[in-house]
Design an enzyme around this catalytic site. Structure first.
Site, mmCIF file in Angstrom:
data_model
loop_
_atom_site.group_PDB
_atom_site.id
_atom_site.type_symbol
_atom_site.label_atom_id
_atom_site.label_comp_id
_atom_site.label_asym_id
_atom_site.label_seq_id
_atom_site.Cartn_x
_atom_site.Cartn_y
_atom_site.Cartn_z
ATOM 1 N N LYS A 214 78.031 48.609 49.900
ATOM 2 C CA LYS A 214 77.365 49.866 49.548
ATOM 3 C C LYS A 214 76.314 50.225 50.598
ATOM 4 O O LYS A 214 75.620 49.353 51.110
ATOM 5 C CB LYS A 214 76.671 49.689 48.189
ATOM 6 C CG LYS A 214 76.266 50.993 47.547
ATOM 7 C CD LYS A 214 74.806 51.168 47.256
ATOM 8 C CE LYS A 214 74.197 50.277 46.221
ATOM 9 N NZ LYS A 214 74.470 50.693 44.855
ATOM 10 N N ASP B 134 71.632 37.086 43.412
ATOM 11 C CA ASP B 134 70.670 38.188 43.259
ATOM 12 C C ASP B 134 69.245 37.658 43.327
ATOM 13 O O ASP B 134 68.982 36.498 43.010
ATOM 14 C CB ASP B 134 70.875 38.929 41.934
ATOM 15 C CG ASP B 134 70.395 40.382 42.015
ATOM 16 O OD1 ASP B 134 71.250 41.300 42.046
ATOM 17 O OD2 ASP B 134 69.161 40.607 42.071
ATOM 18 N N ASP C 48 67.917 35.152 47.860
ATOM 19 C CA ASP C 48 67.978 36.301 48.769
ATOM 20 C C ASP C 48 69.201 36.139 49.670
ATOM 21 O O ASP C 48 69.340 35.124 50.353
ATOM 22 C CB ASP C 48 66.691 36.305 49.617
ATOM 23 C CG ASP C 48 66.599 37.535 50.509
ATOM 24 O OD1 ASP C 48 67.647 38.141 50.835
ATOM 25 O OD2 ASP C 48 65.469 37.880 50.882
ATOM 26 N N ASP D 189 76.898 45.336 46.359
ATOM 27 C CA ASP D 189 76.380 46.544 45.726
ATOM 28 C C ASP D 189 74.853 46.488 45.799
ATOM 29 O O ASP D 189 74.148 47.133 45.037
ATOM 30 C CB ASP D 189 76.871 46.578 44.264
ATOM 31 C CG ASP D 189 76.615 47.909 43.588
ATOM 32 O OD1 ASP D 189 76.546 48.941 44.283
ATOM 33 O OD2 ASP D 189 76.481 47.921 42.346
ATOM 34 N N PRO E 24 73.151 43.236 37.007
ATOM 35 C CA PRO E 24 73.281 42.317 35.866
ATOM 36 C C PRO E 24 74.631 41.607 35.756
ATOM 37 O O PRO E 24 74.757 40.725 34.931
ATOM 38 C CB PRO E 24 73.060 43.249 34.669
ATOM 39 C CG PRO E 24 73.526 44.591 35.129
ATOM 40 C CD PRO E 24 73.207 44.655 36.594
ATOM 41 N N GLY E 25 75.628 41.979 36.583
ATOM 42 C CA GLY E 25 76.845 41.170 36.594
ATOM 43 C C GLY E 25 78.163 41.883 36.335
ATOM 44 O O GLY E 25 79.186 41.235 36.155
ATOM 45 N N ALA E 26 78.147 43.213 36.369
ATOM 46 C CA ALA E 26 79.382 43.951 36.059
ATOM 47 C C ALA E 26 80.472 43.737 37.122
ATOM 48 O O ALA E 26 81.640 43.536 36.791
ATOM 49 C CB ALA E 26 79.087 45.434 35.907
ATOM 50 N N TRP E 27 80.075 43.767 38.400
ATOM 51 C CA TRP E 27 81.077 43.558 39.455
ATOM 52 C C TRP E 27 81.669 42.149 39.333
ATOM 53 O O TRP E 27 82.858 41.945 39.524
ATOM 54 C CB TRP E 27 80.471 43.772 40.850
ATOM 55 C CG TRP E 27 80.365 45.216 41.243
ATOM 56 C CD1 TRP E 27 80.171 46.286 40.414
ATOM 57 C CD2 TRP E 27 80.459 45.748 42.582
ATOM 58 N NE1 TRP E 27 80.127 47.446 41.155
ATOM 59 C CE2 TRP E 27 80.289 47.153 42.476
ATOM 60 C CE3 TRP E 27 80.637 45.175 43.841
ATOM 61 C CZ2 TRP E 27 80.327 47.989 43.605
ATOM 62 C CZ3 TRP E 27 80.662 46.007 44.965
ATOM 63 C CH2 TRP E 27 80.517 47.404 44.840
HETATM 64 N N1 SAM Z 1 76.869 45.366 41.152
HETATM 65 C C1 SAM Z 1 75.883 45.053 40.117
HETATM 66 C C2 SAM Z 1 76.578 45.102 38.793
HETATM 67 O O1 SAM Z 1 77.699 45.645 38.738
HETATM 68 O O2 SAM Z 1 76.059 44.585 37.797
HETATM 69 C C3 SAM Z 1 74.689 45.986 40.203
HETATM 70 C C4 SAM Z 1 73.840 45.728 41.433
HETATM 71 S S1 SAM Z 1 72.298 46.597 41.514
HETATM 72 C C5 SAM Z 1 72.808 48.233 41.902
HETATM 73 C C6 SAM Z 1 71.601 46.040 43.039
HETATM 74 C C7 SAM Z 1 71.052 44.617 43.024
HETATM 75 O O3 SAM Z 1 70.790 44.186 44.368
HETATM 76 C C8 SAM Z 1 69.738 44.453 42.299
HETATM 77 O O4 SAM Z 1 69.908 43.639 41.154
HETATM 78 C C9 SAM Z 1 68.801 43.791 43.318
HETATM 79 O O5 SAM Z 1 67.960 42.802 42.757
HETATM 80 C C10 SAM Z 1 69.801 43.175 44.285
HETATM 81 N N2 SAM Z 1 69.245 42.854 45.607
HETATM 82 C C11 SAM Z 1 68.477 43.631 46.399
HETATM 83 N N3 SAM Z 1 68.142 42.980 47.528
HETATM 84 C C12 SAM Z 1 68.724 41.754 47.477
HETATM 85 C C13 SAM Z 1 68.741 40.623 48.343
HETATM 86 N N4 SAM Z 1 68.100 40.640 49.510
HETATM 87 N N5 SAM Z 1 69.433 39.523 47.958
HETATM 88 C C14 SAM Z 1 70.076 39.513 46.765
HETATM 89 N N6 SAM Z 1 70.109 40.552 45.902
HETATM 90 C C15 SAM Z 1 69.439 41.661 46.251
#
Ligand code: SAM
Length: 193
Positions: A144, A62, A79, A104, A33-36
């Site tokens: 990650k 995302d 993507d 992440d 959701p955008g914390a990083w």
């Molecule tokens: N770092 C984020 C934060 O601090 O708000 C949290 C990230 S969350 C653990 C992982 C995210 O990776 C998910 O929202 C997921 O939709 C996204 N994701 C997974 N595969 C992806 C891709 N191929 N391209 C873009 N985003 C992707």
């Protein structure tokens, strides 16, 4: 207030390794959701809040929708493994260059550990292609991953293009989870256009 608890992992990593500096251009992969991105906006001064420091850029990507954040450009419903996304990133980044790529990203967990591990490693390998297009020499990557059989493959590929690659386990990451981060610094590849 951070949008997600994952913030504390990046804070810990960046407090120690000081990757995010004022004026830097940062790509946040899997940003929802955008914390990083919140942390990056603050540390690279992308709102220009601190007039004494250069102003950086933050671009978050995302598959999901990301709610707007002052100081960040978001590519929602994109993507990161798609070359179309890479092309859009090149347009959004000043000088078409990034200083830091952070990821992440995580696939939706299937519950099968091996499968999830492989999926995340495959996604992470695509970050090396992205780096070849946008990362400036000397740049860094935080990525990650879930530990497993293919982790060394990713590490080897990173080591081929970064001078310094190490594994980091932030305290904020649950002990019992297989979650780890590769921290790759000093990118040495010239940009491939
Ligand atoms: N770092 C984020 C934060 O601090 O708000 C949290 C990230 S969350 C653990 C992982 C995210 O990776 C998910 O929202 C997921 O939709 C996204 N994701 C997974 N595969 C992806 C891709 N191929 N391209 C873009 N985003 C992707």
């Amino acid at each position: 207030n951070y949008r997600c608890r994952s913030a504390f992992k990046l804070l810990e990593i960046d407090d120690k390794y000081k990757l995010l500096k004022p004026g830097f251009n940062v790509i946040d992969c899997g940003a929802a959701p955008g914390a990083w991105s919140q942390i990056a906006v603050h540390r690279v001064n992308s709102t220009g809040a601190n007039g004494e420091f250069p102003r950086g850029t933050v671009v978050g990507i995302d598959l999901l929708r990301i709610a707007p954040l002052d100081g960040a450009h978001f590519l929602s419903n994109h993507d990161i493994t798609d070359p179309v996304t890479h092309a859009k990133l090149l347009e959004l980044l000043p000088g078409a260059q990034a200083h830091v790529i952070m990821s992440d990203m995580a696939p939706n967990a299937s519950g099968f550990k091996e499968m999830d591990h492989e999926k995340l490693i495959t996604m992470s390998l695509s970050l090396i292609d992205l780096a070849a297009k946008v990362l400036q020499t000397g740049g860094s990557l935080i990525c990650k991953y879930w530990d497993g059989a293919l982790a060394h493959q990713l590490q080897q590929k990173l080591s081929a293009v970064f001078r310094d690659v190490r594994t980091v386990k932030p305290k904020a990451s649950r002990k019992e989870s297989s979650e780890l981060f590769f921290l790759a610094r000093s990118y040495r590849e010239n940009k491939i256009v």
